[in-house]
Design an enzyme around this catalytic site. Structure first.
Site, PDB file in Angstrom:
ATOM      1  N   ARG A 164      30.881   7.797  70.308  1.00  0.00           N
ATOM      2  CA  ARG A 164      29.470   8.022  70.679  1.00  0.00           C
ATOM      3  C   ARG A 164      28.548   6.972  70.036  1.00  0.00           C
ATOM      4  NH1 ARG A 164      32.100  11.087  73.232  1.00  0.00           N
ATOM      5  NH2 ARG A 164      31.502  13.146  74.020  1.00  0.00           N
ATOM      6  N   SER A 238      26.402  17.996  74.159  1.00  0.00           N
ATOM      7  CA  SER A 238      26.627  18.185  72.718  1.00  0.00           C
ATOM      8  C   SER A 238      25.420  17.667  71.950  1.00  0.00           C
ATOM      9  CB  SER A 238      27.845  17.396  72.246  1.00  0.00           C
ATOM     10  OG  SER A 238      28.986  17.808  72.938  1.00  0.00           O
ATOM     11  N   GLU A 334      23.808  13.874  67.898  1.00  0.00           N
ATOM     12  CA  GLU A 334      24.255  12.906  68.900  1.00  0.00           C
ATOM     13  C   GLU A 334      23.083  12.536  69.807  1.00  0.00           C
ATOM     14  OE1 GLU A 334      25.894  12.273  72.781  1.00  0.00           O
ATOM     15  OE2 GLU A 334      27.195  13.915  72.110  1.00  0.00           O
TER      16      GLU A 334
HETATM   17  N1  EPU Z   1      34.963  25.299  69.432  1.00  0.00           N
HETATM   18  C1  EPU Z   1      34.670  26.522  68.866  1.00  0.00           C
HETATM   19  N2  EPU Z   1      33.471  27.097  69.188  1.00  0.00           N
HETATM   20  C2  EPU Z   1      32.588  26.540  70.036  1.00  0.00           C
HETATM   21  C3  EPU Z   1      32.896  25.296  70.608  1.00  0.00           C
HETATM   22  C4  EPU Z   1      34.088  24.692  70.285  1.00  0.00           C
HETATM   23  O1  EPU Z   1      35.441  27.077  68.106  1.00  0.00           O
HETATM   24  O2  EPU Z   1      31.539  27.140  70.266  1.00  0.00           O
HETATM   25  C5  EPU Z   1      36.255  24.671  69.104  1.00  0.00           C
HETATM   26  C6  EPU Z   1      37.401  25.200  69.956  1.00  0.00           C
HETATM   27  O3  EPU Z   1      38.522  25.317  69.159  1.00  0.00           O
HETATM   28  C7  EPU Z   1      37.666  24.081  70.931  1.00  0.00           C
HETATM   29  C8  EPU Z   1      37.270  22.853  70.126  1.00  0.00           C
HETATM   30  O4  EPU Z   1      36.187  23.302  69.303  1.00  0.00           O
HETATM   31  O5  EPU Z   1      38.984  24.037  71.300  1.00  0.00           O
HETATM   32  C9  EPU Z   1      36.809  21.696  70.973  1.00  0.00           C
HETATM   33  O6  EPU Z   1      35.823  22.143  71.890  1.00  0.00           O
HETATM   34  P1  EPU Z   1      35.587  21.395  73.276  1.00  0.00           P
HETATM   35  O7  EPU Z   1      36.859  21.133  73.959  1.00  0.00           O
HETATM   36  O8  EPU Z   1      34.535  22.140  74.043  1.00  0.00           O
HETATM   37  O9  EPU Z   1      35.046  19.983  72.857  1.00  0.00           O
HETATM   38  P2  EPU Z   1      34.016  19.507  71.752  1.00  0.00           P
HETATM   39  O10 EPU Z   1      34.771  18.766  70.717  1.00  0.00           O
HETATM   40  O11 EPU Z   1      33.159  20.636  71.302  1.00  0.00           O
HETATM   41  C10 EPU Z   1      33.663  17.162  72.820  1.00  0.00           C
HETATM   42  C11 EPU Z   1      32.524  16.310  73.308  1.00  0.00           C
HETATM   43  C12 EPU Z   1      32.043  16.790  74.661  1.00  0.00           C
HETATM   44  C13 EPU Z   1      33.202  16.734  75.644  1.00  0.00           C
HETATM   45  C14 EPU Z   1      34.349  17.595  75.095  1.00  0.00           C
HETATM   46  C15 EPU Z   1      35.601  17.474  75.932  1.00  0.00           C
HETATM   47  C16 EPU Z   1      31.413  15.488  71.336  1.00  0.00           C
HETATM   48  C17 EPU Z   1      30.190  15.530  70.472  1.00  0.00           C
HETATM   49  N3  EPU Z   1      31.435  16.322  72.360  1.00  0.00           N
HETATM   50  O12 EPU Z   1      33.147  18.476  72.583  1.00  0.00           O
HETATM   51  O13 EPU Z   1      31.051  15.887  75.109  1.00  0.00           O
HETATM   52  O14 EPU Z   1      32.815  17.195  76.915  1.00  0.00           O
HETATM   53  O15 EPU Z   1      34.700  17.153  73.768  1.00  0.00           O
HETATM   54  O16 EPU Z   1      36.181  16.238  75.733  1.00  0.00           O
HETATM   55  O17 EPU Z   1      32.316  14.690  71.065  1.00  0.00           O
HETATM   56  C18 EPU Z   1      28.720  15.466  75.096  1.00  0.00           C
HETATM   57  O18 EPU Z   1      28.960  14.472  74.413  1.00  0.00           O
HETATM   58  O19 EPU Z   1      27.537  15.766  75.440  1.00  0.00           O
HETATM   59  C19 EPU Z   1      29.801  16.346  75.482  1.00  0.00           C
HETATM   60  C20 EPU Z   1      29.602  17.486  76.138  1.00  0.00           C
END
Ligand code: EPU
Length: 338
Positions: A164, A238, A334
């Protein structure tokens, strides 16, 4: 030259924050932009470049000239043995570009379906999702330098992409208007489906023959189930980055919080799921007035209607503080704050 004055930016940011801009100029070609920039009356006016407004939180009225990029057009500029070089105008809606590429059989961005925003903003924070980042397919971009009004080409190495991150958030900040981006897309797809729920969703859809279309379908289903549609509930995806911490610190945390979610990357660092940290501080589904924390993905802050940018910002401060107190990790935003 059509310059609007004292105009509300509510429809120009996906958080739906109602602030006003002193001037707004929408342009659909780099010539129009260069024409405006050559006008001496705006030479010393502060400028703010806006794409889809999907990664910004406005906390005050904008005493600046807002440059709204609406440059369209998608063009195949070169075909080689393994690649298609495709140029897209900075104002093209990112998801429309993804769909266009899938229909043409240009592979590489199918995992990035449904990311809000425009093509021109995609390199700024090196957008990414489900195991793919734009840096994987980025070739170069064209931009206009705001101070001397000259057109430049910026190559991949110059962009200094990170998680990012890019040079446009640092030394090139507020200096360029990106007018078009060239992507190097693949003829032979490389499927990225190992990320968490994609595999499960492909199984659920009973897809056995992988295709870029099928991957995009799975990604769209997952995103729709977790992330709020900005047309219905204001948000900027995010709000925080996933923090990267030292593996020894991660192991310490794991002793106290065995459920903590983290992924090892190539270095000694572990990327921790900020959504997990925030949820485990009790914020998921929280609402104060119209500012809140999304009930299906705690990393996403939302505007239920009339929240001000400051209310969202204050909520983000409280979240940062509580995560710091509980886990000793300082979350970084972010989203750009203006
Ligand atoms: N999780 C929780 N609670 C929550 C959310 C997430 O426990 O409320 C845990 C879960 O274990 C889940 C893990 O976090 O398995 C990862 O969650 P998720 O797959 O939703 O991905 P993220 O790491 O929260 C990142 C990106 C997203 C992108 C997703 C999928 C960043 C800051 N965000 O989110 O990007 O869509 O991975 O690849 O890196 C964005 O940048 O705006 C965005 C939405």
């Amino acid at each position: 030259m059509n310059i609007q004055t004292n105009i509300s930016l509510k429809q120009y940011n996906t958080f739906g924050i109602d602030v006003s801009a002193k001037y707004l100029f929408a342009f659909s070609s780099s010539d129009d932009l260069q024409y405006l920039l050559s006008d001496q009356s705006f030479k010393n006016q502060e400028k703010l470049v806006l794409g889809g407004g999907s990664n910004i939180l406005f906390t005050r009225n904008i005493n600046a000239l807002v440059l709204k990029n609406e440059i369209g057009g998608i063009e195949l500029i070169e075909e080689t043995e393994n690649h298609f070089l495709v140029k897209a105008g900075a104002g093209v809606v990112w998801h429309d570009f993804v769909i266009y590429c899938i229909q043409k059989g240009y592979a590489g961005i199918e995992n990035l379906a449904l990311i809000p925003g425009n093509v021109g903003a995609s390199p700024m924070q090196n957008i990414g999702a489900y195991g793919v980042e734009i840096k994987d397919v980025f070739h170069s971009l064209e931009a206009i330098h705001l101070s001397d009004n000259k057109k430049v080409t910026i190559t991949k190495s110059e962009c200094d992409f990170g998680y990012r991150e890019s040079v446009f958030k640092h030394s090139y900040k507020n200096q360029f208007v990106i007018t078009s981006v060239v992507f190097q897309l693949n003829k032979k797809p490389e499927f990225h489906f190992s990320y968490g729920s994609i595999k499960e969703e492909l199984d659920r859809l009973q897809i056995h023959d992988l295709s870029i279309n099928a991957i995009a379908q799975a990604v769209m289903n997952i995103r729709r189930s977790k992330l709020p549609d900005p047309k219905i509930i204001g948000n900027a995806g995010s709000f925080f980055k996933n923090p990267e911490i030292d593996s020894s610190f991660f192991n310490e945390l794991k002793n106290s919080f065995p459920q903590i979610v983290g992924y090892a990357n190539d270095s000694e660092m572990i990327k921790v799921a900020a959504g997990w940290l925030i949820e485990n501080c009790g914020w998921k589904g929280y609402r104060a007035g119209d500012a809140g924390c999304h009930d299906k993905q705690a990393l996403v802050l939302v505007n239920f209607g009339k929240a001000s940018g400051n209310e969202i910002f204050d909520l983000s401060e409280k979240i940062i503080e509580s995560v710091k107190n509980k886990f000793g990790i300082e979350l970084q935003r972010e989203v750009n704050i203006y």
